[in-house]
Design an enzyme around this catalytic site. Structure first.
Site, PDB file in Angstrom:
ATOM      1  N   TYR A  57      14.532   9.865  -0.749  1.00 35.94           N
ATOM      2  CA  TYR A  57      13.641   8.573  -0.756  1.00 35.94           C
ATOM      3  C   TYR A  57      14.699   7.385  -0.913  1.00 35.94           C
ATOM      4  CZ  TYR A  57       9.738  11.566  -1.887  1.00 35.94           C
ATOM      5  OH  TYR A  57       8.791  12.623  -1.964  1.00 35.94           O
ATOM      6  N   LEU A 206      -4.127  11.130  -0.775  1.00 38.21           N
ATOM      7  CA  LEU A 206      -5.183  10.187   0.031  1.00 38.21           C
ATOM      8  C   LEU A 206      -4.765  10.498   1.813  1.00 38.21           C
ATOM      9  CD1 LEU A 206      -4.470   7.067  -2.035  1.00 38.21           C
ATOM     10  CD2 LEU A 206      -6.480   8.577  -2.233  1.00 38.21           C
ATOM     11  N   GLY A 207      -4.294  11.371   1.905  1.00 39.52           N
ATOM     12  CA  GLY A 207      -4.128  11.694   3.334  1.00 39.52           C
ATOM     13  C   GLY A 207      -3.412  10.747   3.946  1.00 39.52           C
ATOM     14  N   GLY A 209      -3.096   7.767   3.180  1.00 43.51           N
ATOM     15  CA  GLY A 209      -3.880   6.479   3.377  1.00 43.51           C
ATOM     16  C   GLY A 209      -5.093   6.785   4.421  1.00 43.51           C
ATOM     17  N   PHE A 210      -5.026   7.652   5.110  1.00 41.15           N
ATOM     18  CA  PHE A 210      -6.073   7.817   5.922  1.00 41.15           C
ATOM     19  C   PHE A 210      -7.658   7.943   5.271  1.00 41.15           C
ATOM     20  CE2 PHE A 210      -8.887   9.964   9.013  1.00 41.15           C
ATOM     21  CZ  PHE A 210      -8.756   9.046  10.140  1.00 41.15           C
TER      22      PHE A 210
HETATM   23  N1  NAP Z   1       7.248  16.654  -1.835  1.00 38.63           N
HETATM   24  C1  NAP Z   1       7.166  16.179  -0.601  1.00 38.63           C
HETATM   25  O1  NAP Z   1       7.513  16.675   0.336  1.00 38.63           O
HETATM   26  C2  NAP Z   1       6.411  15.124  -0.392  1.00 38.63           C
HETATM   27  C3  NAP Z   1       5.902  14.342   0.708  1.00 38.63           C
HETATM   28  C4  NAP Z   1       5.349  13.277   0.838  1.00 38.63           C
HETATM   29  C5  NAP Z   1       5.038  12.603  -0.559  1.00 38.63           C
HETATM   30  N2  NAP Z   1       5.411  13.099  -1.721  1.00 38.63           N
HETATM   31  C6  NAP Z   1       5.149  12.326  -2.733  1.00 38.63           C
HETATM   32  O2  NAP Z   1       3.543  12.177  -2.963  1.00 38.63           O
HETATM   33  C7  NAP Z   1       3.546  10.866  -3.030  1.00 38.63           C
HETATM   34  C8  NAP Z   1       2.201  10.379  -2.419  1.00 38.63           C
HETATM   35  O3  NAP Z   1       2.039  10.693  -1.127  1.00 38.63           O
HETATM   36  P1  NAP Z   1       2.046   9.654   0.130  1.00 38.63           P
HETATM   37  O4  NAP Z   1       2.394   8.528  -0.307  1.00 38.63           O
HETATM   38  O5  NAP Z   1       2.475  10.290   1.313  1.00 38.63           O
HETATM   39  O6  NAP Z   1       0.371   9.544   0.530  1.00 38.63           O
HETATM   40  P2  NAP Z   1      -1.016   9.362  -0.297  1.00 38.63           P
HETATM   41  O7  NAP Z   1      -0.551   8.690  -1.737  1.00 38.63           O
HETATM   42  O8  NAP Z   1      -1.947  10.057   0.090  1.00 38.63           O
HETATM   43  O9  NAP Z   1      -1.048   7.749   0.492  1.00 38.63           O
HETATM   44  C9  NAP Z   1      -0.155   6.688   0.437  1.00 38.63           C
HETATM   45  C10 NAP Z   1      -0.737   5.542   1.344  1.00 38.63           C
HETATM   46  O10 NAP Z   1      -2.064   5.247   1.314  1.00 38.63           O
HETATM   47  C11 NAP Z   1      -1.915   3.856   0.965  1.00 38.63           C
HETATM   48  N3  NAP Z   1      -2.949   3.615  -0.295  1.00 38.63           N
HETATM   49  C12 NAP Z   1      -2.737   3.981  -1.465  1.00 38.63           C
HETATM   50  N4  NAP Z   1      -4.144   3.591  -2.395  1.00 38.63           N
HETATM   51  C13 NAP Z   1      -4.677   3.077  -1.722  1.00 38.63           C
HETATM   52  C14 NAP Z   1      -5.923   2.671  -1.764  1.00 38.63           C
HETATM   53  N5  NAP Z   1      -6.468   2.829  -3.033  1.00 38.63           N
HETATM   54  N6  NAP Z   1      -6.703   2.130  -0.616  1.00 38.63           N
HETATM   55  C15 NAP Z   1      -6.294   2.169   0.521  1.00 38.63           C
HETATM   56  N7  NAP Z   1      -5.108   2.745   0.951  1.00 38.63           N
HETATM   57  C16 NAP Z   1      -4.124   3.182  -0.094  1.00 38.63           C
HETATM   58  C17 NAP Z   1      -0.647   3.331   0.812  1.00 38.63           C
HETATM   59  O11 NAP Z   1      -0.404   1.825   1.237  1.00 38.63           O
HETATM   60  P3  NAP Z   1      -0.088   0.916   0.461  1.00 38.63           P
HETATM   61  O12 NAP Z   1       1.311   0.973  -0.095  1.00 38.63           O
HETATM   62  O13 NAP Z   1      -0.197  -0.250   1.470  1.00 38.63           O
HETATM   63  O14 NAP Z   1      -1.115   0.713  -0.608  1.00 38.63           O
HETATM   64  C18 NAP Z   1       0.040   4.344   1.510  1.00 38.63           C
HETATM   65  O15 NAP Z   1       0.319   3.992   2.891  1.00 38.63           O
HETATM   66  C19 NAP Z   1       4.624  10.135  -2.486  1.00 38.63           C
HETATM   67  O16 NAP Z   1       5.026   8.630  -3.036  1.00 38.63           O
HETATM   68  C20 NAP Z   1       5.781  10.689  -2.940  1.00 38.63           C
HETATM   69  O17 NAP Z   1       6.257  10.364  -4.332  1.00 38.63           O
HETATM   70  C21 NAP Z   1       6.178  14.145  -1.813  1.00 38.63           C
END
Ligand code: NAP
Length: 329
Positions: A57, A206-207, A209-210
């Protein structure tokens, strides 16, 4: 916030962790450092004790950020990070690398960036087809013996890899994608983790963000946003998948909660050893997401969510082909 144990390992963390990737990488420009530090520290004040990072990251920047943000509270939090890639000079991933000497180098460098003397949870980010998983597990076992690492994790590994790794060094947690729009782990992964006593950390809960309803078919992403190359995020796929978001919105309205909270509460309700790590760069969303830990979904709620969701076929792959090839091995 309530705590949960990741499998049989004894590692106890807040029921909801904080995914820190988006603060530095993946979803457009990095957040201002001061704001990011404030967000991470607020998360801790709200009860979050699991903070998820990775060497990739940035690369490196996110670990440096966590090092700075968590230094004053280091002994009260669990820091998870990941190894397993090589990087080119521009910081792009140039290939996988889980060779033992590389894992050791990454561990030493990560300790420095994280300003700590031990990594609580060290994940292999993706299974490396060129390195037997026994060698990877054996290397992490050595790092644990040396006191540099406390727990071993895998990410997006298949069940055979999980079993082989676990036989060498018990795996504390698997971190893979799991949410209301990606339920494949229910087929083989969750039963295997339950059998072996391994915790599960769903990423992108959260998909990306979706599922929150904040993204529609007309949303545009920054040119550096990873979602531009994700088939599930083409405007056509977003339009086709809007039904799932609408459904979640209806359930959320009935429960007087938000869609994000229902998506997270649904994950928490699947198993007591599941700890989702939603990511956000915004304080008000952090508060909202942490609030999901108090949502109670009754068996009736869960049945109606499952019935409704099972009628929807989600459109679009979750990865483009070259990245899809790296998961589930
Ligand atoms: N092991 C792996 O390969 C892998 C892959 C992907 C991710 N990860 C880890 O998993 C964590 C989470 O996954 P992710 O960030 O991909 O996806 P996520 O948590 O499903 O979604 C994050 C997205 O959702 C938005 N969001 C968050 N809370 C919200 C809410 N309450 N209402 C509206 N929008 C919201 C955020 O935008 P804003 O910032 O604008 O709120 C961001 O764009 C990452 O930070 C990372 O540490 C690991």
């Amino acid at each position: 916030m309530q705590k949960r144990k990741l499998g049989n390992s004894g590692l106890e963390v807040s029921a909801i962790g904080l995914g820190c990737m988006g603060l530095s990488y993946g979803y457009g420009p990095a957040t201002d450092t001061k704001e990011a530090i404030a967000l991470i520290r607020t998360a801790f004040e709200r009860g979050v004790t699991l903070f998820d990072s990775a060497e990739a990251y940035g690369p490196y920047k996110n670990e440096e950020l966590l090092g700075e943000a968590l230094a004053p509270i280091r002994d009260k939090v669990v820091i998870a990070t990941k190894f397993g890639f090589d990087f080119d000079q521009k910081g792009g991933q140039s290939g996988m690398n889980s060779r033992p000497e590389h894992i050791r180098q990454v561990a030493v460098a990560a300790l420095k960036r994280l300003k700590t003397d031990v990594i609580d949870l060290f994940y292999q980010h993706r299974v490396d087809p060129n390195v037997p998983i026994e060698d990877v597990a054996g290397t992490v076992k050595d790092l644990i013996r040396e006191g540099k690492v406390k727990h071993f994790g895998l990410s997006e590994a298949g069940v055979q890899t999980i079993r082989r790794a676990h036989a060498v060094q018990p795996v504390t947690a698997l971190q893979s994608e799991y949410s209301l729009w990606w339920r494949e782990p229910e087929q083989e992964i969750l039963p295997t983790l339950e059998e072996l006593g391994i915790g599960f950390v769903p990423f992108s809960p959260l998909g990306k963000g979706f599922l929150t309803g904040a993204i529609s078919e007309t949303t545009t992403f920054d040119s550096t946003d990873f979602r531009n190359v994700v088939p599930r995020f083409t405007p056509q796929a977003r339009k086709a998948n809007q039904g799932l978001v609408d459904l979640l919105g209806e359930i959320a309205a009935r429960k007087k909660r938000t869609s994000a909270q229902i998506a997270l509460a649904w994950l928490l309700a699947q198993k007591p050893w599941i700890v989702p790590i939603p990511g956000t760069t915004k304080l008000h969303r952090l508060e909202e997401n942490v609030g999901a830990a108090t949502v109670e979904l009754t068996p009736d709620d869960l049945r109606s969510i499952n019935d409704a969701v099972s009628k929807i076929t989600v459109q679009g792959d979750r990865y483009p082909p070259h990245l899809q090839a790296r998961v589930g091995r």
